[in-house]
Write an enzyme that holds these catalytic residues in place. Structure first.
Site, PDB file in Angstrom:
ATOM      1  N   GLY A 152       0.808  -1.208   0.000  1.00  0.00           N
ATOM      2  CA  GLY A 152       0.000   0.000   0.000  1.00  0.00           C
ATOM      3  C   GLY A 152       0.843   1.260   0.000  1.00  0.00           C
ATOM      4  O   GLY A 152       2.074   1.211  -0.024  1.00  0.00           O
ATOM      5  N   ASP A 198      10.960  -9.262   7.242  1.00  0.00           N
ATOM      6  CA  ASP A 198      11.315  -8.330   6.169  1.00  0.00           C
ATOM      7  C   ASP A 198      12.192  -7.193   6.694  1.00  0.00           C
ATOM      8  O   ASP A 198      11.939  -6.017   6.423  1.00  0.00           O
ATOM      9  CB  ASP A 198      10.044  -7.776   5.515  1.00  0.00           C
ATOM     10  CG  ASP A 198      10.300  -7.241   4.106  1.00  0.00           C
ATOM     11  OD1 ASP A 198      11.329  -7.611   3.508  1.00  0.00           O
ATOM     12  OD2 ASP A 198       9.476  -6.464   3.604  1.00  0.00           O
TER      13      ASP A 198
END
Length: 676
Positions: free
Chosen positions: A360, A473
Site C-alpha cells: 500500500g 522483512d
C-alpha cells in the site's frame, strides 16, 4: 428504486400490448427470481469512465476560501449520498462559491453506493482543485457520479463537454440486427425512464440471434420532466457513433446512458418479458391473478430467506477477511472513522504521500486534535490485504518499544482499509544510505546507534514478548529514523507469530531478495534466525555503504567482499568511503565481524539477537567467535581460496528435496515474494 423492464424491440410486437400481461406476471416472476436465481455478488461498479476538468481557475488571492469551500462541500455531500443516494450542496459566496453534486446509480445497493462514491471523491482531486485551483470537474463512474463547479449546474441537461465513450471491441455476428436491437432498446429506455423516477434498465434479444443487449438510462435527481427527456433523447442520437461496438456510454451533464452485450446492472427486481403466445394470454393472466394470494405468501417467505441469506453471506465474508478481529476493532480505541483519516490526508493528496510499497501507500496526515500521523492505505485487491491488516493490528497493536513503530489505530468501515502509525519524521535508512538524502552521509556515531537500536528492537520481538514474533522483512527501507536519528522498525505486514511449541514454521518464502536466509529460501524453514540473517546483511550495508548484490549475476557481492576482507585481516578497508576516515578502525572491524556471525549459512550457528545486543554493547571488548563462510558467494569473481558454496553438512540441512526432518512440529503458511 424503480423496476427494471425487459423492453421489446421493433420486430417483436407492440410495447403496449404486453404491459397488462406484465403487470399480472410481475409478482410471480419476482418470487421465482428470489427463490431460484443465484445470489449475485455485490459490485459497486467503481470503474472510471471519464474525468472532465474545466480550464477555469480561481485567482490566487481566493485560494484559501475556495479550497475551504471545496473541502466543506465534499464533507457535506458524503453523508447525504449515504443517506438518500444523491446530494447537491452549495458552499461559500461570491467568486469562491462551490456547487457540488453527487449521485449513485439507482440499482446499486447502499453499500455499493458508499464504496463507489468514496472512491469517486478521491479521484476527483485529479482535477487539481488544491494545486491549480481548478474551478470545476466531473467524474463519471459506472456506478456513481460526482461534479463540482463555480455555478449552479444542478438542472443542466446538456453541456458543450458532454461525450460518448465506446469500447474497442466490435460485436461478432449480424451487425445490422445487433444495432437495431441497441437503438430499439435505448429508444424505449429514453421514452419511459422520465416517467419512472428518471431511471430504467432493460434488455432485448433480437429476432434470429441469441445476442442480448442490456441497457441503463438514468437522469440525475435534479434533472426531471422535459429536461430529463431532452437529455436522454439526445443521448440516443449520439449513441450511433458507437456502432457497431459491443459497449457504449453517453455521458451528459444531466444523464447517463449505457448499453452492453454483458449484463452490468443489478435487476433483482426485474420482470421477465412475456412469451410470444397470443390466444392463451388472457387465460394465463386469469390464472395468475387467481393465484396472486398464494404468490404473495410465497413472496414474504422468499423475502425472508433472501434477507437471511444476504446476512449469512455478509458474515461469511467478514469472517473470511478479518475473523473475530472485525468486532474487536469496532469496539476498541483503535478504531478511526474513514472520513476522519481521509480528511487528515487532504483526501490522500499526492503532496502528503510519503512512499509506496508492495502492500500500500503511506501518507502524512493531521488528525483533528493536531497530532501528525502516518496513514497506510492498503491495496484491497489481493488476499495479502487480509494477512497484512491482521498482522499489523493483531500482532503489534499492544507493542510499545522505543525501537518499534507504534500502531495507533485503523479503519475498516470505509471502501478500503487504513492503518494509522506514529509519524517518524526522518524517513528511512534506505533514503539516507542510497536515496534522496545520501548526499548528507550519516556519521559513524549515528550509524552505530541505528545498528544498536535495530538489534534491540528485534531482541524485544524475539525474546521479550509473551509470544515470539518474526518480522520476516528486515531491510533498510523498513528501518525508520526519528528526530534523533534513532532506529524504529516498521512494516509488520509479513510478520509471523512463532508458537512456543514449534521449532520452526514451514512457509512459502516472503520477503526481499538479498536479505533472506538460505534455509528460508531453499526450504521455507522459518525461525527467528531468519531475522538475524537479515540484520547481518543490514549491518554490512550500513558499515560499507554498499547494497548487497548477492543475487546479481557476475558481480562481486558485498558479503563476498566483507568475507574476503575478514580472511585477509583488512575489514576496516571496506568501510563506507563517504565517512572519509571519520571512524575507529577497530569498531568497523568489530561490527563487520558481528555481521558475518549473523549471516552464517547454518542457522544454528547464528547468534540470538539478545547476544548480538551484548556484543554491540560489551565495553570489555571480549573476543568474538570465528564466523563460518556466508552462503550465496559468487565463485566466478572470487579467489581460488574461497571454498564451496556450502559445506556438505550445511548444504544437506536445507537443500531442495532433502529428507531431513525437524524434530519438532511445524506450521504451513503461504505468502508472496517481494522483489528488492
Amino acid at each position: 428504486m424503480g423496476f427494471s423492464h425487459r423492453f421489446l424491440g421493433p420486430s417483436s410486437g407492440s410495447w403496449s400490448s404486453r404491459v397488462d400481461f406484465l403487470q399480472h406476471a410481475q409478482l410471480v416472476s419476482l418470487v421465482c427470481c428470489v427463490l431460484f436465481a443465484p445470489f449475485s455478488i455485490s459490485d459497486p461498479r467503481a470503474t472510471q469512465v471519464a474525468l472532465i476538468c474545466t480550464n477555469r481557475t480561481a485567482p490566487e488571492a481566493e485560494r484559501t476560501p475556495f479550497v475551504a469551500n471545496f473541502i466543506a462541500s465534499l464533507d457535506a455531500v458524503t453523508p447525504l449520498v449515504s443517506a438518500r443516494r444523491f446530494a447537491g450542496v452549495v458552499n461559500g459566496s461570491g467568486n469562491a462559491t462551490v456547487f457540488t453534486f453527487g449521485e449513485c446509480m439507482k440499482d446499486l445497493s447502499q453499500l455499493d453506493c458508499d464504496q463507489c462514491f468514496a472512491q469517486c471523491k478521491t479521484q476527483i482531486l485529479r482535477c487539481l482543485p488544491f494545486q491549480r485551483l481548478i474551478r470545476g470537474g466531473r467524474l463519471f463512474y459506472d456506478g456513481c457520479y460526482l461534479r463540482y463547479d463555480d455555478y449552479d449546474f444542478f438542472k443542466e441537461a446538456v453541456s458543450p463537454v458532454d461525450r460518448t465513450v465506446c469500447s474497442n471491441w466490435t460485436v461478432a455476428g449480424n451487425v445490422t440486427v445487433f444495432w437495431e436491437s441497441v437503438v430499439g432498446l435505448m429508444t424505449n429506455l429514453s421514452r419511459h425512464a422520465p416517467k419512472n423516477d428518471g431511471f430504467l434498465v432493460g434488455n432485448f434479444t433480437g429476432s434470429g440471434t441469441n445476442l442480448t443487449v442490456y441497457g441503463l438510462a438514468q437522469c440525475w435527481e435534479r434533472v426531471t420532466g422535459a429536461a430529463c427527456n431532452t437529455c436522454l433523447t439526445q443521448a440516443v442520437a449520439n449513441i450511433s457513433s458507437c456502432a457497431p461496438k459491443e459497449e457504449g456510454r453517453i455521458l451528459r451533464a444531466g444523464c447517463y446512458m449505457r448499453y452492453s452485450t454483458k449484463k452490468f446492472y443489478d435487476n433483482s427486481t426485474s420482470v421477465p418479458a412475456a412469451g410470444n403466445g397470443g390466444g392463451g394470454r388472457s387465460r394465463l393472466a386469469t390464472i395468475l391473478a387467481a393465484t396472486s394470494a398464494s404468490a404473495a405468501f410465497l413472496l414474504i417467505v422468499a423475502a425472508g430467506l433472501f434477507v437471511a441469506r444476504k446476512k449469512q453471506l455478509k458474515r461469511q465474508r467478514e469472517r473470511k477477511q478479518l475473523g473475530s478481529l472485525l468486532a474487536t476493532v469496532n469496539k476498541s480505541k483503535l478504531n478511526f472513522s474513514y472520513e476522519t483519516l481521509e480528511k487528515a490526508t487532504n483526501y490522500f493528496s499526492n503532496a502528503n504521500k510519503l512512499g509506496q510499497g508492495g502492500s500500500g501507500s503511506v501518507y502524512k496526515g493531521t488528525l483533528p486534535d493536531g497530532k501528525v500521523v502516518a496513514i497506510k492505505r492498503l491495496f484491497f485487491n489481493t488476499r495479502q490485504w487480509v494477512d497484512h491488516f491482521f498482522n499489523e493490528v493483531n500482532l503489534i497493536s499492544d507493542i510499545n518499544h522505543k525501537n518499534l513503530v507504534r500502531l495507533l489505530g485503523c479503519s475498516i468501515a470505509g471502501p478500503e482499509s487504513l492503518l494509522v502509525y506514529e509519524y517518524v519524521p526522518n524517513q528511512s535508512l534506505q533514503d539516507h544510505m542510497f536515496g534522496n538524502r545520501k548526499n548528507v552521509p550519516l556519521s559513524w556515531a549515528v550509524r552505530c546507534n541505528i545498528i544498536l537500536g535495530t538489534a534491540q528492537g528485534l531482541a524485544y520481538l524475539h525474546e521479550e514478548m509473551s509470544s515470539r514474533i518474526i518480522h520476516r522483512d528486515i531491510k533498510l527501507s523498513n528501518v525508520l529514523l526519528d528526530e534523533d536519528c534513532s532506529a524504529k522498525i516498521a512494516d509488520f505486514g509479513l510478520a509471523r507469530l512463532f508458537p512456543e511449541d514449534r521449532t520452526h514454521i514451514s512457509t512459502a518464502i516472503a520477503g526481499t531478495l538479498g536479505y533472506m536466509a538460505p534455509e528460508y529460501i531453499v526450504r521455507g524453514k522459518l525461525t527467528e534466525k531468519a531475522d538475524v540473517y537479515s540484520f547481518g546483511v543490514l549491518v554490512a550495508e550500513v558499515v560499507c555503504g554498499r547494497k548487497n548484490s548477492a543475487f546479481t549475476q557476475n558481480s562481486y557481492s558485498m558479503l563476498q567482499m566483507v568475507w574476503n576482507s575478514y580472511r585477509s585481516g583488512k575489514l576496516h578497508e571496506t568501510a563506507d568511503p563517504s565517512l572519509r576516515g571519520n571512524f575507529q578502525e577497530k569498531e568497523v572491524a568489530r561490527l563487520l565481524h558481528i555481521a558475518l556471525l549473523c549471516v552464517q549459512a547454518s542457522a544454528e550457528t547464528r547468534p540470538a539477537m539478545s547476544l548480538v545486543v551484548r556484543m554491540l554493547t560489551d565495553e570489555a571488548d571480549c573476543d568474538l567467535p570465528e564466523p563460518t563462510q556466508p552462503p550465496f558467494l559468487n565463485l566466478g569473481s572470487s579467489s581460488q581460496e574461497i571454498g564451496p558454496l556450502f559445506s556438505p553438512s550445511v548444504y544437506d540441512e536445507f537443500r531442495p528435496g532433502s529428507d531431513t526432518q525437524s524434530s519438532g512440529n511445524n506450521m504451513t503458511d503461504s505468502s508472496f515474494l517481494e522483489p528488492r
